[in-house]
Scaffold this motif. Structure first.
Motif, PDB file in Angstrom:
ATOM      1  N   MET A   1       6.764 -16.895 -12.467  1.00  0.00           N
ATOM      2  CA  MET A   1       6.962 -15.469 -12.277  1.00  0.00           C
ATOM      3  C   MET A   1       8.210 -14.953 -11.694  1.00  0.00           C
ATOM      4  SD  MET A   1       4.094 -13.276  -9.790  1.00  0.00           S
ATOM      5  CE  MET A   1       2.741 -13.959 -10.685  1.00  0.00           C
ATOM      6  N   SER A   2       8.629 -14.188 -12.319  1.00  0.00           N
ATOM      7  CA  SER A   2       9.826 -13.495 -11.947  1.00  0.00           C
ATOM      8  C   SER A   2       9.752 -12.974 -10.466  1.00  0.00           C
ATOM      9  CB  SER A   2      10.304 -12.126 -12.881  1.00  0.00           C
ATOM     10  OG  SER A   2      11.511 -11.590 -12.598  1.00  0.00           O
ATOM     11  N   ALA A   3      10.993 -13.273  -9.836  1.00  0.00           N
ATOM     12  CA  ALA A   3      10.941 -12.471  -8.646  1.00  0.00           C
ATOM     13  C   ALA A   3      11.114 -11.337  -8.641  1.00  0.00           C
ATOM     14  CB  ALA A   3      12.287 -13.333  -7.963  1.00  0.00           C
ATOM     15  N   HIS A   4      11.403 -10.586  -9.576  1.00  0.00           N
ATOM     16  CA  HIS A   4      11.802  -8.815  -9.719  1.00  0.00           C
ATOM     17  C   HIS A   4      10.619  -8.299 -10.125  1.00  0.00           C
ATOM     18  CE1 HIS A   4      15.912  -9.945  -9.601  1.00  0.00           C
ATOM     19  NE2 HIS A   4      15.706 -10.586 -10.628  1.00  0.00           N
ATOM     20  N   ILE A   5       9.351  -9.019 -10.377  1.00  0.00           N
ATOM     21  CA  ILE A   5       8.163  -8.131 -10.402  1.00  0.00           C
ATOM     22  C   ILE A   5       7.313  -8.030  -9.063  1.00  0.00           C
ATOM     23  CG2 ILE A   5       5.790  -8.215 -11.492  1.00  0.00           C
ATOM     24  CD1 ILE A   5       7.038  -9.938 -13.528  1.00  0.00           C
ATOM     25  N   SER A   6       6.983  -6.729  -8.804  1.00  0.00           N
ATOM     26  CA  SER A   6       6.214  -6.652  -7.461  1.00  0.00           C
ATOM     27  C   SER A   6       4.833  -6.383  -7.946  1.00  0.00           C
ATOM     28  CB  SER A   6       6.682  -5.216  -6.889  1.00  0.00           C
ATOM     29  OG  SER A   6       7.906  -5.266  -6.480  1.00  0.00           O
ATOM     30  N   LEU A   7       4.162  -7.495  -6.908  1.00  0.00           N
ATOM     31  CA  LEU A   7       2.558  -7.361  -7.179  1.00  0.00           C
ATOM     32  C   LEU A   7       1.855  -6.121  -6.650  1.00  0.00           C
ATOM     33  CD1 LEU A   7       1.761 -11.302  -6.773  1.00  0.00           C
ATOM     34  CD2 LEU A   7       2.801 -10.105  -8.627  1.00  0.00           C
ATOM     35  N   THR A   8       0.868  -5.577  -7.145  1.00  0.00           N
ATOM     36  CA  THR A   8       0.086  -4.716  -6.578  1.00  0.00           C
ATOM     37  C   THR A   8      -1.051  -4.866  -5.474  1.00  0.00           C
ATOM     38  OG1 THR A   8      -0.122  -3.517  -8.629  1.00  0.00           O
ATOM     39  CG2 THR A   8      -1.812  -2.873  -7.129  1.00  0.00           C
ATOM     40  N   LYS A   9      -0.721  -4.346  -4.284  1.00  0.00           N
ATOM     41  CA  LYS A   9      -1.569  -4.290  -3.164  1.00  0.00           C
ATOM     42  C   LYS A   9      -2.803  -4.099  -3.429  1.00  0.00           C
ATOM     43  CE  LYS A   9      -1.313  -2.408   0.803  1.00  0.00           C
ATOM     44  NZ  LYS A   9      -0.901  -1.854   2.026  1.00  0.00           N
ATOM     45  N   ASP A  10      -3.971  -4.690  -3.205  1.00  0.00           N
ATOM     46  CA  ASP A  10      -5.321  -4.276  -3.250  1.00  0.00           C
ATOM     47  C   ASP A  10      -5.877  -4.463  -1.676  1.00  0.00           C
ATOM     48  OD1 ASP A  10      -7.705  -3.318  -3.803  1.00  0.00           O
ATOM     49  OD2 ASP A  10      -8.428  -4.845  -5.206  1.00  0.00           O
ATOM     50  N   THR A  11      -6.350  -3.498  -1.042  1.00  0.00           N
ATOM     51  CA  THR A  11      -7.079  -3.841   0.448  1.00  0.00           C
ATOM     52  C   THR A  11      -8.364  -3.924   0.128  1.00  0.00           C
ATOM     53  OG1 THR A  11      -5.252  -2.552   1.382  1.00  0.00           O
ATOM     54  CG2 THR A  11      -7.491  -2.893   2.724  1.00  0.00           C
ATOM     55  N   ARG A  12      -9.188  -5.007   0.561  1.00  0.00           N
ATOM     56  CA  ARG A  12     -10.482  -5.526   0.384  1.00  0.00           C
ATOM     57  C   ARG A  12     -11.070  -5.656   1.750  1.00  0.00           C
ATOM     58  NH1 ARG A  12      -9.087  -9.360  -5.115  1.00  0.00           N
ATOM     59  NH2 ARG A  12      -8.124  -7.681  -6.292  1.00  0.00           N
ATOM     60  N   SER A  13     -12.466  -5.847   1.493  1.00  0.00           N
ATOM     61  CA  SER A  13     -13.296  -6.237   2.599  1.00  0.00           C
ATOM     62  C   SER A  13     -14.568  -7.220   2.049  1.00  0.00           C
ATOM     63  CB  SER A  13     -13.714  -5.376   3.293  1.00  0.00           C
ATOM     64  OG  SER A  13     -14.802  -4.416   2.577  1.00  0.00           O
ATOM     65  N   ILE A  14     -14.704  -8.138   3.111  1.00  0.00           N
ATOM     66  CA  ILE A  14     -15.995  -8.781   3.002  1.00  0.00           C
ATOM     67  C   ILE A  14     -16.755  -8.749   4.329  1.00  0.00           C
ATOM     68  CG2 ILE A  14     -14.851 -10.766   1.298  1.00  0.00           C
ATOM     69  CD1 ILE A  14     -14.938 -12.363   4.002  1.00  0.00           C
ATOM     70  N   SER A  15     -18.097  -9.230   4.113  1.00  0.00           N
ATOM     71  CA  SER A  15     -18.986  -9.224   5.445  1.00  0.00           C
ATOM     72  C   SER A  15     -19.059 -10.527   5.653  1.00  0.00           C
ATOM     73  CB  SER A  15     -20.378  -8.674   5.140  1.00  0.00           C
ATOM     74  OG  SER A  15     -21.108  -8.791   6.169  1.00  0.00           O
ATOM     75  N   PHE A  16     -18.802 -10.779   6.955  1.00  0.00           N
ATOM     76  CA  PHE A  16     -18.661 -12.190   7.612  1.00  0.00           C
ATOM     77  C   PHE A  16     -19.500 -12.232   8.876  1.00  0.00           C
ATOM     78  CE2 PHE A  16     -16.878 -15.572  10.652  1.00  0.00           C
ATOM     79  CZ  PHE A  16     -17.284 -16.597   9.920  1.00  0.00           C
ATOM     80  N   ASP A  17     -20.604 -12.940   9.110  1.00  0.00           N
ATOM     81  CA  ASP A  17     -21.368 -12.961  10.408  1.00  0.00           C
ATOM     82  C   ASP A  17     -21.714 -11.296  10.801  1.00  0.00           C
ATOM     83  OD1 ASP A  17     -21.491 -15.832  10.336  1.00  0.00           O
ATOM     84  OD2 ASP A  17     -20.430 -15.752  11.999  1.00  0.00           O
ATOM     85  N   GLY A  18     -22.004 -10.635   9.859  1.00  0.00           N
ATOM     86  CA  GLY A  18     -22.360  -9.154  10.066  1.00  0.00           C
ATOM     87  C   GLY A  18     -21.033  -8.285  10.440  1.00  0.00           C
ATOM     88  N   LYS A  20     -17.392  -6.627   9.304  1.00  0.00           N
ATOM     89  CA  LYS A  20     -16.627  -6.385   8.053  1.00  0.00           C
ATOM     90  C   LYS A  20     -15.136  -6.920   8.252  1.00  0.00           C
ATOM     91  CE  LYS A  20     -16.779  -2.367   5.926  1.00  0.00           C
ATOM     92  NZ  LYS A  20     -16.628  -1.039   5.500  1.00  0.00           N
ATOM     93  N   ILE A  21     -14.609  -7.630   7.566  1.00  0.00           N
ATOM     94  CA  ILE A  21     -13.189  -8.231   7.523  1.00  0.00           C
ATOM     95  C   ILE A  21     -12.252  -7.565   6.364  1.00  0.00           C
ATOM     96  CG2 ILE A  21     -11.875 -10.514   7.494  1.00  0.00           C
ATOM     97  CD1 ILE A  21     -14.307  -9.963   9.846  1.00  0.00           C
ATOM     98  N   ILE A  22     -11.290  -7.153   6.897  1.00  0.00           N
ATOM     99  CA  ILE A  22     -10.322  -6.524   6.173  1.00  0.00           C
ATOM    100  C   ILE A  22      -8.976  -7.430   5.795  1.00  0.00           C
ATOM    101  CG2 ILE A  22      -8.885  -4.558   5.793  1.00  0.00           C
ATOM    102  CD1 ILE A  22     -11.775  -3.771   5.967  1.00  0.00           C
ATOM    103  N   TYR A  23      -8.813  -7.299   4.361  1.00  0.00           N
ATOM    104  CA  TYR A  23      -7.340  -8.048   3.983  1.00  0.00           C
ATOM    105  C   TYR A  23      -6.692  -7.586   2.942  1.00  0.00           C
ATOM    106  CZ  TYR A  23     -10.701  -9.939   0.271  1.00  0.00           C
ATOM    107  OH  TYR A  23     -11.584 -10.184  -0.703  1.00  0.00           O
ATOM    108  N   ASP A  24      -5.730  -7.613   2.663  1.00  0.00           N
ATOM    109  CA  ASP A  24      -4.739  -7.416   1.703  1.00  0.00           C
ATOM    110  C   ASP A  24      -4.473  -8.346   0.673  1.00  0.00           C
ATOM    111  OD1 ASP A  24      -4.246  -4.571   2.787  1.00  0.00           O
ATOM    112  OD2 ASP A  24      -2.525  -5.245   3.577  1.00  0.00           O
ATOM    113  N   SER A  25      -4.860  -8.259  -0.741  1.00  0.00           N
ATOM    114  CA  SER A  25      -4.805  -8.963  -1.667  1.00  0.00           C
ATOM    115  C   SER A  25      -3.558  -8.545  -2.799  1.00  0.00           C
ATOM    116  CB  SER A  25      -6.176  -9.053  -2.509  1.00  0.00           C
ATOM    117  OG  SER A  25      -6.115 -10.182  -3.583  1.00  0.00           O
ATOM    118  N   TYR A  26      -2.827  -9.585  -3.093  1.00  0.00           N
ATOM    119  CA  TYR A  26      -1.499  -9.521  -3.890  1.00  0.00           C
ATOM    120  C   TYR A  26      -1.614 -10.233  -5.202  1.00  0.00           C
ATOM    121  CZ  TYR A  26       0.802  -6.725  -0.478  1.00  0.00           C
ATOM    122  OH  TYR A  26       1.142  -5.699   0.707  1.00  0.00           O
ATOM    123  N   GLY A  27      -1.872  -9.542  -6.332  1.00  0.00           N
ATOM    124  CA  GLY A  27      -1.714 -10.697  -7.340  1.00  0.00           C
ATOM    125  C   GLY A  27      -3.074 -11.135  -7.577  1.00  0.00           C
TER     126      GLY A  27
END
Length: 273
Positions: A1-18, A20-27
């Motif tokens: 993958m080219s170092a010049h390509i910026s990946l799109t950030k997608d902020t997501r969530s899951i439910s863990f033990d009741g 809400k856990i937030i995280y950013d996913s790239y690519g």
């Protein structure tokens, strides 16, 4: 993958033990880097590593109780719980191989992910971290005293201030950013994390993990627990002189360069697509 390509950030969530856990996913892809923040911190403090997670498939986690993730009361915020939350994210994202990058407390959490889910972890990059929490060596009485201290905002602020160098020449905005993040973490979370009575998942002497690992560490924390080297025999130490605790912010260009070198030298780069 080219170092010049910026990946799109997608902020997501899951439910863990009741929770809400937030995280950013790239690519996209089934192989990823996972950034794990330290005690009372959150994913915001990885902002200087943007060149890395804009280049490779990456996940930036707000651990339970931290950042934008939920922080319910009466929860024991311990190492194993954090590791299982991370694995839940990996399962949700259908990740089969992960390289973990853990700062401070994020280091033993990364190690716990390896211990509980060894087939998922292909490498670990530690940033000014440790084998066990320093508080793990305290007596029960000392732990109770620590709990009382951590409930006091002024005393907690003094603990934060000690993480920086006395002659720190970092821009004040960096110090202020770190302090603000740590001070806004809920009190019950910051207390529970380091003063938990939970006994970690047992580790046998013959539990040895032959995966590539690097520990970039300040001189202050360079006298590491030798059991770390026993259980991770490929661990390589890189001691940074005259450094504070937040190496990823103090000298991000150098750290990012080492992360990239770690991936390339250990043929981990091919797994990140």
């Amino acid at each position: 993958m080219s170092a010049h390509i910026s990946l799109t950030k997608d902020t997501r969530s899951i439910s863990f033990d009741g929770m809400k856990i937030i995280y950013d996913s790239y690519g996209v892809g089934y192989h990823t880097l996972v950034f794990i923040h330290g005690w009372s911190c959150n994913r915001e403090l990885w902002s200087e590593q943007e060149p890395i997670y804009n280049k490779y498939r990456s996940i930036l986690v707000d651990l339970p109780g931290h950042g934008a993730s939920e922080a319910p009361l009466n929860v024991d915020y311990n190492n194993e719980m954090f590791a299982r939350a991370i694995n839940e994210i990996l399962q949700h994202e259908r990740i089969t191989q992960a390289v973990l990058i853990g700062h401070s407390m994020g280091g033993p959490i990364a190690t716990m992910v390896l211990r509980l889910f060894p087939h998922t972890v292909s490498g670990i990059f530690y940033v000014d971290s440790f084998w066990k929490y320093p508080q793990a060596y305290l007596t029960l009485k000392e732990r109770e005293e620590l709990k009382a201290k951590l409930w006091d905002d002024e005393k907690f602020f003094s603990i934060i201030s000690a993480l920086f160098r006395d002659n720190d020449d970092m821009d004040n905005s960096v110090r202020n950013t770190v302090t603000k993040v740590m001070m806004t973490t809920p009190k019950h979370v910051r207390v529970s994390v380091v003063a938990t009575d939970a006994v970690p998942h047992a580790l046998g002497y013959d539990d040895v993990f032959n995966i590539p690992a690097v520990h970039v560490v300040s001189e202050r924390y360079s006298n590491i627990d030798k059991m770390w080297l026993h259980h991770l025999p490929q661990l390589h130490l890189a001691v940074w002189r005259e450094a504070g605790h937040f190496l990823q912010i103090e000298n991000p260009e150098a750290l990012n360069k080492l992360v990239n070198k770690f991936l390339v030298d250990n043929n981990l780069l091919q797994n990140l697509s």
